[in-house]
Every structure is written in C-alpha cells, then in structure tokens.
Design a protein around this motif. Structure first.
Motif, PDB file in Angstrom:
ATOM      1  N   GLN A  59     -68.014 -77.933 -94.754  1.00  0.00           N
ATOM      2  CA  GLN A  59     -68.669 -79.187 -95.610  1.00  0.00           C
ATOM      3  C   GLN A  59     -69.735 -79.743 -94.872  1.00  0.00           C
ATOM      4  OE1 GLN A  59     -67.069 -80.073 -98.577  1.00  0.00           O
ATOM      5  NE2 GLN A  59     -66.244 -77.994 -98.169  1.00  0.00           N
ATOM      6  N   GLN A  60     -70.816 -80.236 -95.524  1.00  0.00           N
ATOM      7  CA  GLN A  60     -71.960 -80.966 -94.875  1.00  0.00           C
ATOM      8  C   GLN A  60     -71.717 -82.337 -95.144  1.00  0.00           C
ATOM      9  OE1 GLN A  60     -74.112 -79.237 -93.076  1.00  0.00           O
ATOM     10  NE2 GLN A  60     -72.787 -77.676 -93.254  1.00  0.00           N
ATOM     11  N   LEU A  61     -72.559 -83.238 -94.579  1.00  0.00           N
ATOM     12  CA  LEU A  61     -72.423 -84.640 -94.827  1.00  0.00           C
ATOM     13  C   LEU A  61     -72.817 -85.049 -96.121  1.00  0.00           C
ATOM     14  CD1 LEU A  61     -71.984 -87.406 -93.443  1.00  0.00           C
ATOM     15  CD2 LEU A  61     -74.574 -87.437 -92.809  1.00  0.00           C
ATOM     16  N   SER A  62     -73.601 -84.372 -96.811  1.00  0.00           N
ATOM     17  CA  SER A  62     -73.790 -84.550 -98.368  1.00  0.00           C
ATOM     18  C   SER A  62     -72.518 -84.324 -99.044  1.00  0.00           C
ATOM     19  CB  SER A  62     -74.933 -83.642 -98.669  1.00  0.00           C
ATOM     20  OG  SER A  62     -74.398 -82.384 -98.630  1.00  0.00           O
ATOM     21  N   ASN A  63     -71.756 -83.282 -98.693  1.00  0.00           N
ATOM     22  CA  ASN A  63     -70.484 -83.149 -99.431  1.00  0.00           C
ATOM     23  C   ASN A  63     -69.539 -84.296 -99.222  1.00  0.00           C
ATOM     24  OD1 ASN A  63     -70.933 -79.855 -97.970  1.00  0.00           O
ATOM     25  ND2 ASN A  63     -71.106 -80.262-100.143  1.00  0.00           N
ATOM     26  N   LEU A  64     -69.503 -84.803 -97.854  1.00  0.00           N
ATOM     27  CA  LEU A  64     -68.485 -86.165 -97.978  1.00  0.00           C
ATOM     28  C   LEU A  64     -69.115 -87.233 -98.445  1.00  0.00           C
ATOM     29  CD1 LEU A  64     -68.533 -85.883 -94.004  1.00  0.00           C
ATOM     30  CD2 LEU A  64     -66.519 -85.486 -95.629  1.00  0.00           C
ATOM     31  N   PHE A  98     -73.676 -90.065 -82.098  1.00  0.00           N
ATOM     32  CA  PHE A  98     -72.629 -89.763 -82.413  1.00  0.00           C
ATOM     33  C   PHE A  98     -72.760 -89.181 -83.967  1.00  0.00           C
ATOM     34  CE2 PHE A  98     -69.097 -91.475 -85.333  1.00  0.00           C
ATOM     35  CZ  PHE A  98     -68.065 -91.192 -84.303  1.00  0.00           C
ATOM     36  N   ASP A  99     -71.695 -87.999 -83.992  1.00  0.00           N
ATOM     37  CA  ASP A  99     -72.044 -87.219 -85.131  1.00  0.00           C
ATOM     38  C   ASP A  99     -70.725 -87.759 -86.224  1.00  0.00           C
ATOM     39  OD1 ASP A  99     -71.800 -85.177 -86.991  1.00  0.00           O
ATOM     40  OD2 ASP A  99     -71.789 -83.350 -85.618  1.00  0.00           O
ATOM     41  N   VAL A 100     -71.679 -88.623 -87.287  1.00  0.00           N
ATOM     42  CA  VAL A 100     -70.504 -89.000 -88.196  1.00  0.00           C
ATOM     43  C   VAL A 100     -69.826 -87.977 -88.695  1.00  0.00           C
ATOM     44  CG1 VAL A 100     -70.771 -90.451 -90.529  1.00  0.00           C
ATOM     45  CG2 VAL A 100     -72.031 -91.159 -88.413  1.00  0.00           C
ATOM     46  N   ARG A 101     -70.536 -86.882 -89.397  1.00  0.00           N
ATOM     47  CA  ARG A 101     -70.109 -85.942 -89.940  1.00  0.00           C
ATOM     48  C   ARG A 101     -68.801 -85.122 -89.320  1.00  0.00           C
ATOM     49  NH1 ARG A 101     -70.245 -80.539 -88.998  1.00  0.00           N
ATOM     50  NH2 ARG A 101     -69.673 -79.142 -90.468  1.00  0.00           N
ATOM     51  N   ARG A 102     -69.024 -85.014 -88.051  1.00  0.00           N
ATOM     52  CA  ARG A 102     -67.721 -84.244 -87.413  1.00  0.00           C
ATOM     53  C   ARG A 102     -66.542 -85.283 -87.278  1.00  0.00           C
ATOM     54  NH1 ARG A 102     -65.849 -80.245 -86.905  1.00  0.00           N
ATOM     55  NH2 ARG A 102     -67.917 -79.177 -86.813  1.00  0.00           N
ATOM     56  N   TYR A 103     -66.784 -86.360 -86.877  1.00  0.00           N
ATOM     57  CA  TYR A 103     -65.593 -87.313 -86.659  1.00  0.00           C
ATOM     58  C   TYR A 103     -64.792 -87.453 -87.913  1.00  0.00           C
ATOM     59  CZ  TYR A 103     -62.610 -90.773 -84.599  1.00  0.00           C
ATOM     60  OH  TYR A 103     -61.361 -91.446 -84.097  1.00  0.00           O
ATOM     61  N   ALA A 104     -65.559 -87.561 -89.276  1.00  0.00           N
ATOM     62  CA  ALA A 104     -65.269 -87.790 -90.481  1.00  0.00           C
ATOM     63  C   ALA A 104     -64.077 -86.569 -90.639  1.00  0.00           C
ATOM     64  CB  ALA A 104     -66.143 -88.211 -91.419  1.00  0.00           C
ATOM     65  N   LEU A 105     -64.708 -85.207 -90.482  1.00  0.00           N
ATOM     66  CA  LEU A 105     -63.943 -84.234 -90.654  1.00  0.00           C
ATOM     67  C   LEU A 105     -62.596 -84.163 -89.800  1.00  0.00           C
ATOM     68  CD1 LEU A 105     -66.866 -81.570 -91.562  1.00  0.00           C
ATOM     69  CD2 LEU A 105     -65.391 -82.572 -92.866  1.00  0.00           C
ATOM     70  N   THR A 106     -63.114 -84.404 -88.400  1.00  0.00           N
ATOM     71  CA  THR A 106     -61.943 -84.497 -87.697  1.00  0.00           C
ATOM     72  C   THR A 106     -60.603 -85.379 -88.076  1.00  0.00           C
ATOM     73  OG1 THR A 106     -63.322 -84.057 -85.654  1.00  0.00           O
ATOM     74  CG2 THR A 106     -61.325 -85.050 -85.275  1.00  0.00           C
TER      75      THR A 106
END
Length: 224
Positions: free
Chosen positions: A28-33, A114-122
C-alpha cells in the motif's frame, strides 16, 4: 500537525478499509492510505446526512399534524436541532477529507525524516496481527461496556493506543499514546467520547503496570 500524529490519523481512518494481510499491506502506498481515509470520511458524511434528513422530515411531519400543540412543537424543535447537529458533523467530516492531502504534505515537509506511510502501516498491521490480545486487554479495562458495542471509531482509537503501548515501545511514553488517542477522539468521536477513551486507557495502563509488577515479583521469587 506532527507527522506521527497524522500517521495515527491515517491509520485510524484507513484501518477498516485496508487488507489484513501483512504482505498486501506492505504494497500500500501513501495514496492508498489517503483514498481509504477519505472513503471512510465520505461514508460517515453520507450516513450523517441521511440521518439528518430523516430527523428534519420527522420534525416537519410532526409540525404538520400537531395543530401547534406545545409538546409536539417542542419535540419537532428537538428533532430539528438533532438534524442541524448531524449536518454540522457531516460538514466537519467533509472539511477534514478535503484538508487531508494538504495536511499530509505539510507534515511530511516539516519532518522529512519521519515516514508517515511506514508508521501508519505499522499501526494497522500491529492492530491486525494482535487484535485478539489487544481486544482482551480492552475488555478487561471496560466498565459496564462491551467492546463490540462501542462505536467503530472508538474501538479503533483504543486499539491503536494499546498497540502503541503494548507492542510498539510506548511503555515509557504511555501519556503520549493516551494524549494522542484523546486528541483523535476529540476529532472523530462523540461529544463525551474523549473522556471515555481517556478513562479506558488509564485503566489499561494501570492493569499493565500491575501485571508488570507481578511479573517482576514472580521472577525474583524464582531466582531465590
């Protein structure tokens, strides 16, 4: 808004829309989130407007058949007020959906490391993979409530907070996780939701502290 806070918000809003599989989540990419979060918000807008429309229609019917009886007028007024509040809530959700892309961009620019995508997916993956344990922790902390009877948004706010406290290293920063959960509740829960969220998480942390103390005592006894 801080990047970690926007990551929590994205996780909250997209949690019910994303796949449970860790492998699929990784893709999932940031755009998917963002799309998942906006979809959640627009669904809430549609539901709120539908309910508001029903309240206004019932108020109108009550006025038409009341012959201006005081009780009926008062009831109609209350229905109209409910409809207005629901409409305002829908407008607020719509505004949030429209602002999300800019909010994410601003947070990312302010904290590029800070990787917004990474932390949200975590957060999403941690909740998915440990849901049974997280829900058990919450069930033990609820007083006169059942977890499955809570509003979905409240359940997910609580789950994300417990995921951070129990699985993502926030044991020494419990107050941060609770404060962030309270802020999410102020944005997305009911009028008194943030107080409820705060109370439940305080009980969660108290129980976890008691459990940790008990474990240390058992370890000491086993070494004697």
């Amino acid at each position: 808004m801080k990047a970690r806070s926007i990551a929590r918000e994205l996780a909250l809003l997209s949690l019910s829309q994303l796949p449970n599989s860790s492998e699929k989540l990784e893709a999932q990419q940031l755009s998917n989130l963002l799309v998942a979060a906006v979809r959640t918000l627009t669904t809430e807008v549609e539901d709120a407007l539908e309910t508001a429309s029903g309240e206004v229609q019932r108020a109108n019917d009550r006025l038409l058949t009341s012959e201006t009886r005081a009780n009926d007028v008062q009831t109609a007024r209350a229905m109209l007020q409910d409809g207005i509040q629901l409409t305002q809530s829908a407008i607020n959700r719509l505004a949030t959906a429209m602002q999300l892309p800019e909010t994410i961009q601003s947070a990312t620019a302010a904290e590029p490391n800070f990787d917004v995508r990474r932390y949200a997916l975590t957060l999403v993956n941690t909740v998915n993979q440990n849901r049974a344990e997280i829900d058990e922790i919450l069930e033990q902390a609820l007083v006169d409530w059942q977890l499955n009877r809570l509003a979905r948004i409240d359940r997910d706010i609580l789950r994300i907070a417990v995921a951070e406290i129990e699985f993502l290293g926030f044991q020494d920063r419990v107050s941060v996780a609770i404060d962030e959960a309270v802020e999410l509740a102020k944005r997305y829960s009911g009028d008194e939701g943030y107080k409820f969220i705060n109370g439940v998480l305080r009980r969660v942390t108290d129980r976890l502290k008691q459990k940790a103390v008990g474990s240390r005592k058992s370890e000491v006894r086993s070494q004697q």
